[in-house]
Motif scaffolding. Structure first.
Motif, PDB file in Angstrom:
ATOM      1  N   GLY A 150       4.899   3.802   3.641  1.00  0.00           N
ATOM      2  CA  GLY A 150       3.489   4.154   3.589  1.00  0.00           C
ATOM      3  C   GLY A 150       2.664   2.934   3.963  1.00  0.00           C
ATOM      4  N   ASP A 151       1.368   3.058   3.838  1.00  0.00           N
ATOM      5  CA  ASP A 151       0.439   2.043   4.321  1.00  0.00           C
ATOM      6  C   ASP A 151      -0.501   1.626   3.179  1.00  0.00           C
ATOM      7  OD1 ASP A 151      -1.187   0.452   5.846  1.00  0.00           O
ATOM      8  OD2 ASP A 151      -1.998   2.068   7.086  1.00  0.00           O
ATOM      9  N   ILE A 152      -0.027   0.659   2.390  1.00  0.00           N
ATOM     10  CA  ILE A 152      -0.843   0.197   1.262  1.00  0.00           C
ATOM     11  C   ILE A 152      -1.999  -0.648   1.809  1.00  0.00           C
ATOM     12  CG2 ILE A 152      -0.892  -1.167  -0.872  1.00  0.00           C
ATOM     13  CD1 ILE A 152       0.806   1.397  -1.110  1.00  0.00           C
ATOM     14  N   ARG A 153      -3.221  -0.220   1.521  1.00  0.00           N
ATOM     15  CA  ARG A 153      -4.392  -0.921   2.061  1.00  0.00           C
ATOM     16  C   ARG A 153      -5.289  -1.515   0.982  1.00  0.00           C
ATOM     17  NH1 ARG A 153      -6.606   1.139   7.166  1.00  0.00           N
ATOM     18  NH2 ARG A 153      -4.838   1.766   8.418  1.00  0.00           N
ATOM     19  N   SER A 154      -5.047  -1.128  -0.281  1.00  0.00           N
ATOM     20  CA  SER A 154      -6.003  -1.556  -1.296  1.00  0.00           C
ATOM     21  C   SER A 154      -5.327  -1.612  -2.661  1.00  0.00           C
ATOM     22  CB  SER A 154      -7.177  -0.573  -1.293  1.00  0.00           C
ATOM     23  OG  SER A 154      -8.165  -0.932  -2.224  1.00  0.00           O
ATOM     24  N   LEU A 155      -5.759  -2.578  -3.502  1.00  0.00           N
ATOM     25  CA  LEU A 155      -5.195  -2.786  -4.836  1.00  0.00           C
ATOM     26  C   LEU A 155      -6.319  -2.810  -5.866  1.00  0.00           C
ATOM     27  CD1 LEU A 155      -2.890  -5.842  -3.974  1.00  0.00           C
ATOM     28  CD2 LEU A 155      -2.152  -3.461  -4.211  1.00  0.00           C
ATOM     29  N   ALA A 156      -6.023  -2.350  -7.076  1.00  0.00           N
ATOM     30  CA  ALA A 156      -7.020  -2.440  -8.160  1.00  0.00           C
ATOM     31  C   ALA A 156      -6.298  -2.533  -9.495  1.00  0.00           C
ATOM     32  CB  ALA A 156      -7.939  -1.223  -8.143  1.00  0.00           C
ATOM     33  N   TRP A 157      -6.963  -3.110 -10.496  1.00  0.00           N
ATOM     34  CA  TRP A 157      -6.385  -3.316 -11.824  1.00  0.00           C
ATOM     35  C   TRP A 157      -6.931  -2.311 -12.818  1.00  0.00           C
ATOM     36  CZ3 TRP A 157      -2.403  -6.456 -12.650  1.00  0.00           C
ATOM     37  CH2 TRP A 157      -2.101  -7.363 -11.635  1.00  0.00           C
ATOM     38  N   SER A 158      -6.068  -1.830 -13.699  1.00  0.00           N
ATOM     39  CA  SER A 158      -6.535  -0.987 -14.797  1.00  0.00           C
ATOM     40  C   SER A 158      -7.377  -1.841 -15.741  1.00  0.00           C
ATOM     41  CB  SER A 158      -5.349  -0.397 -15.560  1.00  0.00           C
ATOM     42  OG  SER A 158      -4.669  -1.418 -16.264  1.00  0.00           O
ATOM     43  N   SER A 159      -8.206  -1.202 -16.555  1.00  0.00           N
ATOM     44  CA  SER A 159      -9.106  -1.980 -17.419  1.00  0.00           C
ATOM     45  C   SER A 159      -8.326  -2.843 -18.418  1.00  0.00           C
ATOM     46  CB  SER A 159     -10.127  -1.086 -18.122  1.00  0.00           C
ATOM     47  OG  SER A 159      -9.542   0.116 -18.543  1.00  0.00           O
ATOM     48  N   SER A 160      -7.116  -2.430 -18.787  1.00  0.00           N
ATOM     49  CA  SER A 160      -6.307  -3.247 -19.703  1.00  0.00           C
ATOM     50  C   SER A 160      -5.701  -4.454 -19.005  1.00  0.00           C
ATOM     51  CB  SER A 160      -5.168  -2.398 -20.283  1.00  0.00           C
ATOM     52  OG  SER A 160      -4.217  -2.125 -19.257  1.00  0.00           O
ATOM     53  N   GLY A 161      -5.689  -4.452 -17.688  1.00  0.00           N
ATOM     54  CA  GLY A 161      -5.044  -5.529 -16.932  1.00  0.00           C
ATOM     55  C   GLY A 161      -3.530  -5.398 -16.897  1.00  0.00           C
ATOM     56  N   ARG A 162      -3.009  -4.302 -17.446  1.00  0.00           N
ATOM     57  CA  ARG A 162      -1.560  -4.114 -17.558  1.00  0.00           C
ATOM     58  C   ARG A 162      -0.980  -3.249 -16.446  1.00  0.00           C
ATOM     59  NH1 ARG A 162       0.911  -7.974 -19.611  1.00  0.00           N
ATOM     60  NH2 ARG A 162       0.053  -8.674 -21.576  1.00  0.00           N
ATOM     61  N   HIS A 163      -1.844  -2.669 -15.617  1.00  0.00           N
ATOM     62  CA  HIS A 163      -1.361  -1.803 -14.546  1.00  0.00           C
ATOM     63  C   HIS A 163      -2.058  -2.153 -13.242  1.00  0.00           C
ATOM     64  CE1 HIS A 163       1.032   1.088 -16.921  1.00  0.00           C
ATOM     65  NE2 HIS A 163       0.331   0.525 -17.887  1.00  0.00           N
ATOM     66  N   LEU A 164      -1.244  -2.201 -12.193  1.00  0.00           N
ATOM     67  CA  LEU A 164      -1.768  -2.468 -10.857  1.00  0.00           C
ATOM     68  C   LEU A 164      -1.645  -1.186 -10.051  1.00  0.00           C
ATOM     69  CD1 LEU A 164      -2.784  -4.571  -8.743  1.00  0.00           C
ATOM     70  CD2 LEU A 164      -0.379  -4.975  -8.169  1.00  0.00           C
ATOM     71  N   TYR A 165      -2.777  -0.736  -9.511  1.00  0.00           N
ATOM     72  CA  TYR A 165      -2.795   0.480  -8.696  1.00  0.00           C
ATOM     73  C   TYR A 165      -2.813   0.088  -7.221  1.00  0.00           C
ATOM     74  CZ  TYR A 165      -4.469   2.542 -13.112  1.00  0.00           C
ATOM     75  OH  TYR A 165      -4.612   2.940 -14.423  1.00  0.00           O
ATOM     76  N   ALA A 166      -1.908   0.668  -6.447  1.00  0.00           N
ATOM     77  CA  ALA A 166      -1.835   0.392  -5.012  1.00  0.00           C
ATOM     78  C   ALA A 166      -2.092   1.695  -4.263  1.00  0.00           C
ATOM     79  CB  ALA A 166      -0.456  -0.168  -4.658  1.00  0.00           C
ATOM     80  N   LEU A 167      -3.050   1.664  -3.357  1.00  0.00           N
ATOM     81  CA  LEU A 167      -3.477   2.896  -2.678  1.00  0.00           C
ATOM     82  C   LEU A 167      -2.823   3.003  -1.308  1.00  0.00           C
ATOM     83  CD1 LEU A 167      -5.437   5.352  -2.710  1.00  0.00           C
ATOM     84  CD2 LEU A 167      -7.100   3.862  -1.573  1.00  0.00           C
ATOM     85  N   ASP A 168      -2.159   4.122  -1.073  1.00  0.00           N
ATOM     86  CA  ASP A 168      -1.481   4.366   0.202  1.00  0.00           C
ATOM     87  C   ASP A 168      -2.360   5.229   1.099  1.00  0.00           C
ATOM     88  OD1 ASP A 168       0.166   5.188   2.292  1.00  0.00           O
ATOM     89  OD2 ASP A 168       1.959   5.167   1.034  1.00  0.00           O
ATOM     90  N   PHE A 169      -2.827   4.612   2.152  1.00  0.00           N
ATOM     91  CA  PHE A 169      -3.739   5.235   3.123  1.00  0.00           C
ATOM     92  C   PHE A 169      -3.083   6.377   3.889  1.00  0.00           C
ATOM     93  CE2 PHE A 169      -5.569   4.995   7.504  1.00  0.00           C
ATOM     94  CZ  PHE A 169      -6.895   5.220   7.203  1.00  0.00           C
ATOM     95  N   LYS A 170      -1.767   6.268   4.053  1.00  0.00           N
ATOM     96  CA  LYS A 170      -1.065   7.212   4.918  1.00  0.00           C
ATOM     97  C   LYS A 170      -0.521   8.418   4.162  1.00  0.00           C
ATOM     98  CE  LYS A 170       1.286   6.504   9.154  1.00  0.00           C
ATOM     99  NZ  LYS A 170       1.768   5.397   9.988  1.00  0.00           N
ATOM    100  N   THR A 171       0.079   8.182   3.002  1.00  0.00           N
ATOM    101  CA  THR A 171       0.677   9.302   2.276  1.00  0.00           C
ATOM    102  C   THR A 171      -0.213   9.796   1.132  1.00  0.00           C
ATOM    103  OG1 THR A 171       1.853   8.002   0.607  1.00  0.00           O
ATOM    104  CG2 THR A 171       2.953   8.244   2.735  1.00  0.00           C
ATOM    105  N   ASN A 172      -1.388   9.183   0.964  1.00  0.00           N
ATOM    106  CA  ASN A 172      -2.395   9.643  -0.010  1.00  0.00           C
ATOM    107  C   ASN A 172      -1.894   9.595  -1.457  1.00  0.00           C
ATOM    108  OD1 ASN A 172      -3.765  10.312   2.427  1.00  0.00           O
ATOM    109  ND2 ASN A 172      -2.683  12.271   2.440  1.00  0.00           N
ATOM    110  N   HIS A 173      -1.158   8.532  -1.752  1.00  0.00           N
ATOM    111  CA  HIS A 173      -0.671   8.345  -3.111  1.00  0.00           C
ATOM    112  C   HIS A 173      -1.298   7.109  -3.747  1.00  0.00           C
ATOM    113  CE1 HIS A 173       2.679  10.976  -1.808  1.00  0.00           C
ATOM    114  NE2 HIS A 173       2.760  11.278  -3.097  1.00  0.00           N
ATOM    115  N   ILE A 174      -1.335   7.119  -5.078  1.00  0.00           N
ATOM    116  CA  ILE A 174      -1.617   5.895  -5.824  1.00  0.00           C
ATOM    117  C   ILE A 174      -0.325   5.503  -6.541  1.00  0.00           C
ATOM    118  CG2 ILE A 174      -2.948   4.817  -7.679  1.00  0.00           C
ATOM    119  CD1 ILE A 174      -5.180   6.862  -7.107  1.00  0.00           C
ATOM    120  N   LEU A 175       0.170   4.309  -6.234  1.00  0.00           N
ATOM    121  CA  LEU A 175       1.345   3.781  -6.933  1.00  0.00           C
ATOM    122  C   LEU A 175       0.846   2.976  -8.123  1.00  0.00           C
ATOM    123  CD1 LEU A 175       2.321   4.464  -4.037  1.00  0.00           C
ATOM    124  CD2 LEU A 175       3.974   2.627  -4.277  1.00  0.00           C
TER     125      LEU A 175
END
Ligand SMILES: *[C@@H]1O[C@H](CO)[C@@H](O)[C@H](O)[C@H]1NC(C)=O
Ligand SMILES: *[C@@H]1O[C@H](CO)[C@@H](O)[C@H](O)[C@H]1NC(C)=O
Ligand SMILES: *[C@@H]1O[C@H](CO)[C@@H](O)[C@H](O)[C@H]1NC(C)=O
Ligand SMILES: *[C@@H]1O[C@H](CO)[C@@H](O)[C@H](O)[C@H]1NC(C)=O
Ligand SMILES: *[C@@H]1O[C@H](CO)[C@@H](O)[C@H](O)[C@H]1NC(C)=O
Length: 361
Positions: A150-175
């Motif tokens: 897939g094509d990860i284009r963007s990252l963000a942190w959960s408010s607890s700082g314990r989870h990293l969300y990675a956004l896949d531009f191509k397959t439309n998933h959040i890891l």
């Protein structure tokens, strides 16, 4: 009388605050240090620092004494010191980890870990295949995720700082990666599908509400996604959806690539661009839950850029001040929400295709 005038003058002076922003370039070799005086309402170029190369994505280390710049095309991550006079000095450069047997990357992002050990996290994508990685402050060692098709284009942190969300531009998933004290990126807890969504371009989170926001590039939508207290999402995600543009503008002419939440925690910004026009929109958020309430103001300007990449960087200092880099191309602009109106500062044209802006203070 003279004493009164002098006192007023001094009070006026002390109320002003200087803020500093670093801006990288997409093809050039500079890192620009900019100074914004919020009382005089002026913006100046303080330093034109020479960088290791281009730095389209930047991250500030937790102690604010170092910053990092990543460049996809030569697959490097560079570390710089931030001096007291806002000069930026190169400390060293690290090669990015491979993904799918190659370092032939088309895009890359970095994001500072919010919790001890304050590693730098990043992603790099070939367009078809991506990796998420983490390095220590010194860049001693790197852990990386398994290859992501897939094509990860963007990252963000959960408010607890314990989870990293990675956004896949191509397959439309959040890891969703669980990030423990010794992060190795081997604990992928959710792969959540954004149902009926294409080209999700950027992901950000609310600092206290358990909320994820995503903008879609081609359909120009804002997705407002509640997450569980545990920062988990489940398999299929249903979002509240908002149109970023007013119905008077043709969706097909615009792409929306940027979204940000300002330091007030109550305003969300989106930037949409066409070849000819840019539109900034501000939405109000519920301060506690982060839920999108409604659009509050929009503004537009003429924009003749070769590329439509642009970035919103919210100032870290309370309020609703943001920097917009590269819209139009080469320009850094500062906009502030005051009530339901927008105030802008003078723009600075740096004459080069710009990357993300990074606030130092
Ligand atoms: C994706 O992979 C295919 C074949 O493996 C390749 O031809 C294509 O150029 C790749 N696309 C991108 C954007 O990297
Ligand atoms: C899918 O999203 C589009 C907007 O992008 C919307 O018009 C349509 O109703 C949605 N379909 C479903 C089944 O939710
Ligand atoms: C999630 O959505 C996909 C595609 O619409 C569907 O095939 C799948 O069954 C859904 N999974 C769950 C757990 O609802
Ligand atoms: C926004 O949330 C952050 C994180 O909890 C907090 O530190 C900050 O004070 C909040 N800002 C305002 C203006 O309430
Ligand atoms: C900054 O310095 C570089 C290298 O000398 C130069 O190419 C560039 O034009 C300068 N930028 C500005 C805005 O003066």
């Amino acid at each position: 009388m003279l004493g009164f005038i002098l006192t007023t003058f001094l009070v006026g002076l002390t109320q002003g605050t200087l803020h500093h922003l670093v801006v990288g370039t997409v093809n050039g070799g500079s890192l620009y240090s900019l100074e914004l005086d919020d009382a005089a309402r002026t913006v100046t170029l303080l330093k034109n620092n020479s960088a290791a190369g281009a730095s389209p994505s930047l991250a500030l280390y937790q102690n604010k004494l170092y910053l990092y710049g990543i460049q996809a095309s030569d697959a490097t991550l560079s570390k710089y010191s931030v001096e007291q006079d806002y000069s930026i000095n190169l400390q060293g450069t690290l090669e990015l980890p491979e993904a799918c047997g190659t370092r032939n990357f088309k895009s890359a992002k970095i994001s500072p870990g919010p919790l001890n050990p304050y590693n730098i996290f990043g992603s790099a994508s070939t367009g078809n295949c991506s990796t998420v990685f983490t390095t220590t402050r010194s860049g001693d060692y790197t852990f990386q995720s398994k290859d992501i098709v897939g094509d990860i284009r963007s990252l963000a942190w959960s408010s607890s700082g314990r989870h990293l969300y990675a956004l896949d531009f191509k397959t439309n998933h959040i890891l969703n990666y669980n990030i423990p004290d010794d992060p190795k990126l081997d604990d992928l807890v959710d792969i959540a599908l954004l149902t009926n969504v294409t080209n999700p371009r950027q992901i950000v989170t609310h600092p206290v509400g358990h909320r994820i926001y995503v903008v879609t590039q081609d359909s120009n939508e804002l997705l407002d996604i509640p997450v569980l207290q545990s920062d988990l999402m489940g398999t299929n995600v249903t979002a509240f959806r908002f149109n970023v543009l007013p119905s008077s503008l043709a969706n097909s002419d615009y792409t929306t690539q940027s979204v940000a939440v300002s330091a007030s925690n109550t305003t969300l910004w989106t930037l949409s661009r066409s070849y000819g026009m840019s539109v900034i929109s501000a939405f109000s958020l519920d301060k506690t839950t982060g839920a999108v309430v409604k659009p509050i103001v929009r503004a537009s300007w003429r924009d003749y850029s070769a590329s439509l990449d642009s970035f919103i960087a919210p100032a870290p200092v309370g309020g609703d001040l943001i920097a917009i880099t590269n819209s139009p191309q080469g320009v850094t602009a500062f906009i502030e929400l005051q009530g339901t109106g927008l105030k802008s500062y003078p723009r600075l044209d740096l004459g080069q295709d710009l990357g993300e802006g990074l606030w130092l203070n």
